[in-house]
Write an enzyme that holds these catalytic residues in place. Structure first.
Site, PDB file in Angstrom:
ATOM      1  N   ALA A 189       6.041 -13.398  20.158  1.00 42.74           N
ATOM      2  CA  ALA A 189       7.480 -13.172  20.409  1.00 42.74           C
ATOM      3  C   ALA A 189       8.060 -14.073  21.498  1.00 42.74           C
ATOM      4  O   ALA A 189       9.237 -13.920  21.851  1.00 42.74           O
ATOM      5  CB  ALA A 189       7.793 -11.705  20.728  1.00 42.74           C
ATOM      6  N   ALA A 190       7.295 -15.030  22.009  1.00 42.97           N
ATOM      7  CA  ALA A 190       7.854 -15.946  23.020  1.00 42.97           C
ATOM      8  C   ALA A 190       8.982 -16.772  22.395  1.00 42.97           C
ATOM      9  O   ALA A 190      10.071 -16.905  22.976  1.00 42.97           O
ATOM     10  CB  ALA A 190       6.766 -16.858  23.575  1.00 42.97           C
ATOM     11  N   GLY A 191       8.726 -17.319  21.208  1.00 42.58           N
ATOM     12  CA  GLY A 191       9.761 -18.106  20.524  1.00 42.58           C
ATOM     13  C   GLY A 191      10.971 -17.245  20.178  1.00 42.58           C
ATOM     14  O   GLY A 191      12.119 -17.687  20.296  1.00 42.58           O
ATOM     15  N   ASP A 192      10.721 -16.003  19.766  1.00 41.50           N
ATOM     16  CA  ASP A 192      11.829 -15.097  19.415  1.00 41.50           C
ATOM     17  C   ASP A 192      12.669 -14.763  20.645  1.00 41.50           C
ATOM     18  O   ASP A 192      13.896 -14.688  20.572  1.00 41.50           O
ATOM     19  CB  ASP A 192      11.276 -13.801  18.812  1.00 41.50           C
ATOM     20  CG  ASP A 192      10.462 -14.057  17.564  1.00 41.50           C
ATOM     21  OD1 ASP A 192      10.748 -15.039  16.859  1.00 41.50           O
ATOM     22  OD2 ASP A 192       9.527 -13.269  17.304  1.00 41.50           O
TER      23      ASP A 192
HETATM   24  O1  RIB Z   1       7.244 -14.063  16.146  1.00 41.06           O
HETATM   25  C1  RIB Z   1       6.420 -12.953  16.387  1.00 41.06           C
HETATM   26  C2  RIB Z   1       6.470 -11.992  15.242  1.00 41.06           C
HETATM   27  O2  RIB Z   1       5.945 -12.636  14.108  1.00 41.06           O
HETATM   28  C3  RIB Z   1       5.633 -10.750  15.421  1.00 41.06           C
HETATM   29  O3  RIB Z   1       6.315  -9.711  16.074  1.00 41.06           O
HETATM   30  C4  RIB Z   1       5.205 -10.426  14.008  1.00 41.06           C
HETATM   31  O4  RIB Z   1       5.860  -9.324  13.477  1.00 41.06           O
HETATM   32  C5  RIB Z   1       5.526 -11.667  13.185  1.00 41.06           C
HETATM   33  O5  RIB Z   1       6.565 -11.440  12.369  1.00 41.06           O
END
Ligand code: RIB
Length: 311
Positions: free
Chosen positions: A251-254
């Protein structure tokens, strides 16, 4: 001013398998720990935007199961508008199996479930959420047909579109690129779309040129520990990363995408400042386990920034 951010994307329940290193073909290994966390690229980006102060709406789908209800409740608890989340009676809620290695690197296996049912028809029903936003964000964990429908509506209303082309696509996606204002891949995702392997400033510039030629205004390429590069309005710059010890990079990129959208001005005039804030947020995310549990709020990002200033 509070940004209005609408995210079209995936919702997953993440199962985190702690392992020393990836198994070789034919090998059986033991995990040392199993954790469960809320995640999904779309949902993570929505949470990151909301925790950084954006008025956030989510468009996506859950299955008709307890995990879907749990995910909906978690998103609503972040004050994210979930009225455009559909419930699919015939699918399970999306699941991700995250193989987390010692050192924080991960490999992910997805069971798309309801995410695969997110359609252009669902997007049509969410037209108010798209036209009233400052930014519409999407990724590749839900079908590209839905992404094209969302960006078409957003463009018609002058709403800024942000594409995070993750996970890496097998296709060139030119139809979607033509509707994209800001693209933000990592190096692998960029290479998959452009065919250009990123090794230095020259290949970064060539990758940016590829996207600009297809109509994208701002190109951001995230480079992990090497920071992030942008190309916008004739200016190109490589911003350094914040050095931290990574526990889990999930989730760093998110976080980068959602936090940046919460800070960015719709005319993109503060792009470097918004990217710096996003990098600080992502540096906090990698220091904690799990997706939702690791995404920071504004106060934590500001405190981290202040500590960096002290150094
Ligand atoms: O980018 C991270 C996400 O990728 C995770 O939370 C997982 O669900 C996948 O979709």
């Amino acid at each position: 001013m509070t940004n209005r951010v609408t995210v079209l994307g995936s919702i997953n329940v993440d199962r985190i398998l702690h392992i020393e290193k990836l198994p070789r073909p034919g090998e059986t290994i033991k995990m040392s720990q199993l954790d469960l966390a809320a995640g999904g690229k779309g949902a993570n980006q929505a949470v990151a935007a909301a925790r950084s102060g954006a008025a956030t709406t989510f468009i996506g789908a859950i299955g008709a199961d307890a995990e879907g209800e749990m995910m909906l409740a978690k998103l609503a608890a972040e004050k994210i508008d979930v009225t455009q989340v559909a419930q699919d009676a015939d699918a399970v809620t999306g699941q991700a199996y995250i193989l987390l290695q010692a050192g924080g690197q991960n490999s992910i296996v997805i069971n798309a479930g309801a995410n695969a049912q997110v359609s252009a028809a669902l997007v049509e029903k969410s037209s108010a959420a798209l036209s009233q936003a400052d930014f519409v964000i999407t990724q590749f964990e839900t079908p590209v047909t839905a992404a094209v429908a969302a960006f078409t509506q957003a463009r018609a209303q002058g709403v800024v579109t942000i594409l995070n082309p993750a996970p890496a696509s097998e296709h060139s996606e030119d139809d979607l690129l033509r509707l994209t204002d800001v693209i933000a891949p990592n190096e692998t995702e960029s290479e998959r779309l452009t065919g250009i392997k990123i090794t230095d400033d020259t290949t970064l510039a060539a990758s940016a040129a590829y996207f600009h030629q297809r109509g994208v205004k701002a190109v951001i390429i995230t480079l992990g520990e090497q920071g992030a590069f942008f190309s916008y309005a004739g200016q190109q710059q490589h911003l350094p990363a914040f050095k931290v010890a990574a526990v889990d990079t999930t989730a760093a990129g998110d976080t980068f995408i959602g936090a940046m959208a919460a800070r960015l001005k719709p005319d993109l005039s503060n792009l470097p400042a918004a990217m710096t804030y996003a990098s600080q947020a992502a540096a906090l995310t990698v220091q904690k386990l799990g997706a939702f549990p690791s995404i920071p709020a504004t106060a934590a990002v500001n405190a981290f920034a202040a500590r960096q200033g002290d150094c």
